[in-house]
Write a protein that holds these residues in place. Structure first.
Motif, PDB file in Angstrom:
ATOM      1  N   ILE A   1       0.837  -1.202   0.000  1.00 19.66           N
ATOM      2  CA  ILE A   1       0.000   0.000   0.000  1.00 19.66           C
ATOM      3  C   ILE A   1       0.872   1.252   0.000  1.00 19.66           C
ATOM      4  CG2 ILE A   1      -1.678   1.338   1.329  1.00 19.66           C
ATOM      5  CD1 ILE A   1      -2.802  -1.408   2.292  1.00 19.66           C
ATOM      6  N   LYS A   2       1.934   1.265   0.806  1.00 15.20           N
ATOM      7  CA  LYS A   2       2.819   2.432   0.867  1.00 15.20           C
ATOM      8  C   LYS A   2       3.483   2.693  -0.479  1.00 15.20           C
ATOM      9  CE  LYS A   2       3.884   2.229   5.775  1.00 15.20           C
ATOM     10  NZ  LYS A   2       4.920   1.956   6.793  1.00 15.20           N
ATOM     11  N   VAL A   3       3.895   1.631  -1.163  1.00 16.58           N
ATOM     12  CA  VAL A   3       4.520   1.785  -2.480  1.00 16.58           C
ATOM     13  C   VAL A   3       3.501   2.309  -3.488  1.00 16.58           C
ATOM     14  CG1 VAL A   3       5.537   0.510  -4.410  1.00 16.58           C
ATOM     15  CG2 VAL A   3       6.314   0.058  -2.084  1.00 16.58           C
ATOM     16  N   LEU A   4       2.299   1.732  -3.481  1.00 14.53           N
ATOM     17  CA  LEU A   4       1.258   2.165  -4.426  1.00 14.53           C
ATOM     18  C   LEU A   4       0.824   3.603  -4.165  1.00 14.53           C
ATOM     19  CD1 LEU A   4      -1.028  -1.011  -4.529  1.00 14.53           C
ATOM     20  CD2 LEU A   4       0.500  -0.200  -6.326  1.00 14.53           C
ATOM     21  N   ALA A   5       0.753   3.979  -2.907  1.00 12.79           N
ATOM     22  CA  ALA A   5       0.268   5.310  -2.555  1.00 12.79           C
ATOM     23  C   ALA A   5       1.311   6.384  -2.830  1.00 12.79           C
ATOM     24  CB  ALA A   5      -0.154   5.353  -1.095  1.00 12.79           C
ATOM     25  N   GLY A   6       2.565   6.066  -2.627  1.00  9.41           N
ATOM     26  CA  GLY A   6       3.624   7.047  -2.861  1.00  9.41           C
ATOM     27  C   GLY A   6       3.478   8.263  -1.963  1.00  9.41           C
ATOM     28  N   ASP A   7       3.858   9.423  -2.486  1.00 11.84           N
ATOM     29  CA  ASP A   7       3.831  10.654  -1.706  1.00 11.84           C
ATOM     30  C   ASP A   7       2.416  11.165  -1.449  1.00 11.84           C
ATOM     31  OD1 ASP A   7       6.573  10.670  -1.555  1.00 11.84           O
ATOM     32  OD2 ASP A   7       6.814  11.958  -3.329  1.00 11.84           O
ATOM     33  N   SER A   8       1.472  10.787  -2.294  1.00 11.57           N
ATOM     34  CA  SER A   8       0.099  11.289  -2.147  1.00 11.57           C
ATOM     35  C   SER A   8      -0.615  10.673  -0.951  1.00 11.57           C
ATOM     36  CB  SER A   8      -0.712  11.016  -3.406  1.00 11.57           C
ATOM     37  OG  SER A   8      -1.027   9.638  -3.512  1.00 11.57           O
ATOM     38  N   LYS A   9      -0.123   9.523  -0.478  1.00 14.71           N
ATOM     39  CA  LYS A   9      -0.737   8.791   0.639  1.00 14.71           C
ATOM     40  C   LYS A   9      -2.145   8.297   0.300  1.00 14.71           C
ATOM     41  CE  LYS A   9       2.669   9.627   3.512  1.00 14.71           C
ATOM     42  NZ  LYS A   9       3.644   8.640   3.779  1.00 14.71           N
ATOM     43  N   HIS A  10      -2.480   8.241  -1.002  1.00 13.36           N
ATOM     44  CA  HIS A  10      -3.772   7.738  -1.462  1.00 13.36           C
ATOM     45  C   HIS A  10      -3.537   6.665  -2.512  1.00 13.36           C
ATOM     46  CE1 HIS A  10      -5.055  11.596   0.175  1.00 13.36           C
ATOM     47  NE2 HIS A  10      -6.269  11.075   0.246  1.00 13.36           N
ATOM     48  N   VAL A  11      -4.350   5.622  -2.456  1.00 12.55           N
ATOM     49  CA  VAL A  11      -4.299   4.588  -3.480  1.00 12.55           C
ATOM     50  C   VAL A  11      -5.736   4.247  -3.862  1.00 12.55           C
ATOM     51  CG1 VAL A  11      -4.172   2.692  -1.800  1.00 12.55           C
ATOM     52  CG2 VAL A  11      -3.337   2.338  -4.113  1.00 12.55           C
ATOM     53  N   SER A  12      -5.960   4.114  -5.143  1.00  9.32           N
ATOM     54  CA  SER A  12      -7.286   3.767  -5.641  1.00  9.32           C
ATOM     55  C   SER A  12      -7.731   2.433  -5.049  1.00  9.32           C
ATOM     56  CB  SER A  12      -7.247   3.666  -7.169  1.00  9.32           C
ATOM     57  OG  SER A  12      -8.374   2.995  -7.656  1.00  9.32           O
ATOM     58  N   LYS A  13      -8.991   2.363  -4.688  1.00 10.55           N
ATOM     59  CA  LYS A  13      -9.554   1.138  -4.110  1.00 10.55           C
ATOM     60  C   LYS A  13      -9.334  -0.043  -5.051  1.00 10.55           C
ATOM     61  CE  LYS A  13     -13.971  -0.978  -3.022  1.00 10.55           C
ATOM     62  NZ  LYS A  13     -15.409  -0.841  -2.990  1.00 10.55           N
ATOM     63  N   TYR A  14      -9.582   0.175  -6.343  1.00  8.16           N
ATOM     64  CA  TYR A  14      -9.502  -0.918  -7.308  1.00  8.16           C
ATOM     65  C   TYR A  14      -8.062  -1.311  -7.614  1.00  8.16           C
ATOM     66  CZ  TYR A  14     -14.300   0.465  -7.440  1.00  8.16           C
ATOM     67  OH  TYR A  14     -15.570   0.777  -7.055  1.00  8.16           O
ATOM     68  N   LEU A  15      -7.155  -0.350  -7.597  1.00  7.25           N
ATOM     69  CA  LEU A  15      -5.742  -0.647  -7.788  1.00  7.25           C
ATOM     70  C   LEU A  15      -5.231  -1.485  -6.621  1.00  7.25           C
ATOM     71  CD1 LEU A  15      -3.119  -0.198  -9.402  1.00  7.25           C
ATOM     72  CD2 LEU A  15      -2.771   1.868  -8.048  1.00  7.25           C
TER      73      LEU A  15
END
Length: 166
Positions: free
Chosen positions: A109-123
């Motif tokens: 999750i941290k890698v997917l979210a990156g600096d934005s701290k958000h990750v798409s639910k579907y991703l």
């Protein structure tokens, strides 16, 4: 649509008409919910810190105007999303309390979210299903629910879709 989303959407719609707070009796009239179901839903939203109830009126914790939604950053983030600092997260839930699978998922999750701290639910769901962990649909649901219950991630609905924040 769940009763939580239904109630939240109705509060958002009616707060323009009732800027000092949407009366609970108006919500009851507008929604096709029983009195008990509405009360339970409102208490749940209050416990989650999304709304507060004052003198039989309901108000969103942080109100976002339509202009803010349109002029938000590139993914349409609104001001009602509060992203916890990583040090605060680690204070709330100790690393020892997490299973190995939860730790791996948190790193993903941290890698997917990156600096934005958000990750798409579907991703996120796709990565947990078909990525390194190769979880089943039920395993993905259980893992995400566990991380949410521990306060490590939070499901948010933004103007352009559903996300998880870390």
């Amino acid at each position: 649509m769940s009763s939580v989303n239904l109630v939240l959407d109705k509060i958002k719609d009616l707060q323009l008409e009732f800027p000092d707070g949407v009366p609970v009796n108006i919500l009851l009239q507008e929604l096709n919910l029983s009195d008990e179901e509405l009360k339970a839903t409102l208490l749940s939203l209050m416990d989650d810190g999304v709304i507060f109830i004052e003198e039989e009126s309901v108000k969103l914790v942080e109100q976002v105007s339509e202009d803010d939604m349109v002029s938000g950053d590139s993914i349409g983030l609104d001001d009602s999303v509060n992203v916890s600092d990583e040090t605060v997260i680690m204070d709330e839930v100790k690393i020892e309390d997490l299973s190995e699978r939860e730790l791996k998922a948190l790193e993903i999750i941290k890698v997917l979210a990156g600096d934005s701290k958000h990750v798409s639910k579907y991703l996120l769901e796709g990565n947990l299903l078909y990525g390194d962990l190769k979880l089943s649909a039920l395993g993905t649901y259980n893992l995400i629910s566990s991380l949410e219950n521990k306060g490590l991630i939070k499901h948010v609905k933004l103007s352009d879709g559903e996300y998880y924040t870390i």
